[in-house]
Design a protein around this motif. Sequence first.
Motif, PDB file in Angstrom:
ATOM      1  N   LYS A 190      23.576  40.577   3.540  1.00 28.49           N
ATOM      2  CA  LYS A 190      22.681  40.011   1.957  1.00 28.49           C
ATOM      3  C   LYS A 190      21.269  39.351   2.864  1.00 28.49           C
ATOM      4  N   SER A 220      21.036  38.536   5.983  1.00 24.23           N
ATOM      5  CA  SER A 220      20.373  38.965   7.167  1.00 24.23           C
ATOM      6  C   SER A 220      19.771  39.860   7.067  1.00 24.23           C
ATOM      7  N   ASP A 221      19.847  40.171   5.577  1.00 21.40           N
ATOM      8  CA  ASP A 221      19.449  41.520   5.989  1.00 21.40           C
ATOM      9  C   ASP A 221      19.586  42.714   6.837  1.00 21.40           C
ATOM     10  N   LYS A 222      20.974  42.771   6.492  1.00 26.78           N
ATOM     11  CA  LYS A 222      21.939  43.842   7.129  1.00 26.78           C
ATOM     12  C   LYS A 222      22.250  44.723   6.816  1.00 26.78           C
ATOM     13  N   ASP A 223      22.158  45.859   6.854  1.00 27.81           N
ATOM     14  CA  ASP A 223      22.487  47.786   6.101  1.00 27.81           C
ATOM     15  C   ASP A 223      23.546  47.756   6.243  1.00 27.81           C
ATOM     16  N   ASN A 270      26.035  45.315  -1.851  1.00 28.70           N
ATOM     17  CA  ASN A 270      26.812  45.590  -0.941  1.00 28.70           C
ATOM     18  C   ASN A 270      28.194  45.851  -0.818  1.00 28.70           C
TER      19      ASN A 270
END
Length: 142
Positions: free
Chosen positions: A5, A7-10, A41
């Motif tokens: 979250k 690191s704005d990773k998907d 997530n």
Amino acid sequence: ALSGKISDKDYRVYAVLGDGETEEGQVWEAAMFAAHYKLDNLCIFVDFNGLQIDGPIVDVIDPTPIDKKFEAFNWNVVTIDAHNFDEIEAAEACKGKPTAIIAKSVKGKGVSFMENKVGWHGKAPNAEEYEQAVAEITASMQ
């Protein structure tokens, strides 16, 4: 999940818990943490078969109702039949909340001498038992 979250990773994080494991405090500390940070997530599967190494979970330290507890901690909760692949695939996450999938299962399902038997928790079958188990599972799939 928090790192993703920040690191704005998907990506999604998955964890598997046993129903007996939900008797432990760190599970609920982590549940509170995940809900507080809205870790949508994160998805956990709780294998809910009602048995643990010491016996039926309700006789050891009754953690039920597990679904209602996760709901009280502000989680998205989905209850499924763990033996139904369609239900597993259909379980959906939700925005803004972590998801707990309560997977109702039968320990040793499909093997006559193992099904719902506490003694098979953490025990491997011998060669003869293995052959019988494979034969019973194979026969049930036909």
